[in-house]
Design a protein around this motif. Structure first.
Motif, short mmCIF file in Angstrom:
data_model
loop_
_atom_site.label_atom_id
_atom_site.label_comp_id
_atom_site.label_asym_id
_atom_site.label_seq_id
_atom_site.Cartn_x
_atom_site.Cartn_y
_atom_site.Cartn_z
N HIS A 120 -22.07 6.09 33.19
CA HIS A 120 -22.89 4.94 33.58
C HIS A 120 -23.53 4.24 32.37
O HIS A 120 -23.65 3.00 32.34
CB HIS A 120 -23.99 5.44 34.54
CG HIS A 120 -24.90 4.38 35.06
ND1 HIS A 120 -24.63 3.66 36.21
CD2 HIS A 120 -26.09 3.91 34.62
CE1 HIS A 120 -25.62 2.80 36.43
NE2 HIS A 120 -26.52 2.93 35.48
N HIS A 124 -23.10 0.29 31.06
CA HIS A 124 -24.14 -0.71 30.76
C HIS A 124 -23.80 -1.45 29.46
O HIS A 124 -24.07 -2.64 29.32
CB HIS A 124 -25.52 -0.06 30.65
CG HIS A 124 -26.28 -0.02 31.95
ND1 HIS A 124 -26.59 -1.16 32.67
CD2 HIS A 124 -26.79 1.02 32.65
CE1 HIS A 124 -27.27 -0.81 33.76
NE2 HIS A 124 -27.40 0.50 33.78
N ASP A 306 -27.93 -2.46 37.90
CA ASP A 306 -26.77 -1.66 38.27
C ASP A 306 -25.78 -2.43 39.13
O ASP A 306 -26.15 -3.08 40.10
CB ASP A 306 -27.23 -0.38 38.99
CG ASP A 306 -27.88 0.59 38.03
OD1 ASP A 306 -27.78 0.39 36.80
OD2 ASP A 306 -28.50 1.57 38.50
ZN ZN Z 1 -28.30 1.65 35.21
#
Ligand code: ZN
Ligand code: KG4
Length: 342
Positions: A120, A124, A306
């Motif tokens: 994750h 980003h 997100d």
């Molecule tokens: Zn995040």
């Protein structure tokens, strides 16, 4: 390193369920976003003042299939056109991650397509490159979210060094805690961002910790100063406190990021993570960065918070360099930036 078949026509379906957004996206060739669906659980968690892990897992279970369906439908492709199925494998909440990883592995298995487990944090970083593919390495990426605050040197795909990080609270966590203390609700970042416009950013001179040494940052003392100030001055206006707090956070982040960019001779500065949606941070990083001659890339706000498009972009690059992830891949709550899920 083995090269795998990933080209401009490779279609990735990616799933993101690491925290409180259920997201799915279809991206072609690593940067052509055909669809990006995000279903937020913010309303469900707001009454608890923060994300409740067990509630998050259950909400992901309920929304994931409809979110994947919407992503595929909106992309306007037949499911058979999907070449790779990806999901965030960490870091994040274990139960939440497992929902996405299990769904992606099941789809990959049934469709007989490769599965890719995505980091994750790495995703980003890719959000910035997705929005501006002309960016040149080396880059300094300021990754500021609810769980992380890092200043990263990105020399190439998969090639990172963390130059600075928070020694206590993440930037988003500081926003959320201050907002909670001021009774502004959850999540705190967007509210403080909005009401700060009405306040005076120089009303209160909050401390900027560790400003003069190194690239690490600290926000815990700032949060405590805000609380102490409000206790001593109960009549102070919330908007002045919010604006002054935000001015301190942004000042710290800009000074440290620019110091890192100068240190490595960066060809650009990229923002990422939920706090990168902050209006003052975006304006100040652009102003101060450009004054020093740096290109400053601001991903769209939707790409900062997100989403699954950034997961698909990171998956495309990982698939090209490392190939598929084994279906024995699990969910890794504490996965570090440079780690590849296995
Ligand atoms: Zn995040
Ligand atoms: O990246 P993200 O969506 O989730 C994590 O991976 O943590 O970041 C969420 C964080 C929250 O702390 C939220 O308060 C903060 O980003 N945030 C903001 C803004 N929008 C979201 N902080 C400051 N200003 C904003 N506009």
């Amino acid at each position: 390193m083995t090269m795998h078949e990933a080209n401009e026509s490779t279609v990735v379906l990616a799933i993101e369920t690491s925290c409180d957004e259920t997201a799915a996206s279809v991206v072609m060739g690593g940067n052509d976003v055909l669809s990006s669906i995000v279903s937020s659980q913010i309303e469900i968690h707001a009454r608890f003042g923060g994300v409740v892990p067990e509630v998050a897992s259950r909400a992901h279970l309920e929304s994931l299939i409809p979110v994947i369906n919407s992503a595929v439908t909106e992309a306007g492709i037949a499911p058979s056109r999907i070449d790779v199925v990806a999901a965030t494998a960490g870091p994040g909440l274990i139960g939440a991650l497992l929902v996405g990883v299990s769904a992606a592995k099941a789809l990959a298995h049934v469709w007989d397509k490769p599965f890719v487990g995505v980091n994750h944090l790495e995703a980003h970083l890719y959000a910035g490159l997705l929005d501006d593919p002309t960016l040149q390495f080396p880059l300094i990426v300021l990754l500021v979210s609810g769980g992380h605050t890092m200043i990263i040197e990105m020399r190439g795909h998969g090639d990172y060094t963390i130059l600075g990080r928070t020694i206590d609270d993440a930037a988003g966590e500081a926003y959320d805690k201050v907002a909670r203390y001021l009774n502004l609700g959850y999540p705190g970042g967007p509210v403080i961002d909005r009401i700060s416009v009405e306040g005076n950013p120089t009303a209160i001179d909050f401390p900027r910790a560790m400003l003069h040494d190194g690239l690490d940052v600290s926000f815990s003392g700032l949060k405590t100063s805000v609380i102490n100030y409000v206790k001593k001055n109960p009549d102070v206006s919330n908007v002045d406190v919010a604006a002054s707090f935000q001015a301190a956070v942004v000042d710290i982040l800009c000074i440290k990021t620019l110091r890192a960019a100068k240190k490595i001779g960066a060809r650009g500065i990229v923002l990422g993570g939920g706090v990168a949606a902050n209006s003052l941070l975006r304006a100040e990083m652009t102003r101060r960065g450009e004054a020093e001659g740096f290109k400053v890339a601001l991903p769209s706000r939707a790409m900062c918070t997100d989403n699954a498009a950034m997961i698909a972009a990171a998956a495309w690059h990982r698939y090209a360099s490392d190939g598929p992830t084994d279906l024995s891949c699990g969910a890794y709550p504490n996965l570090k930036l440079a780690a590849v899920p296995r």
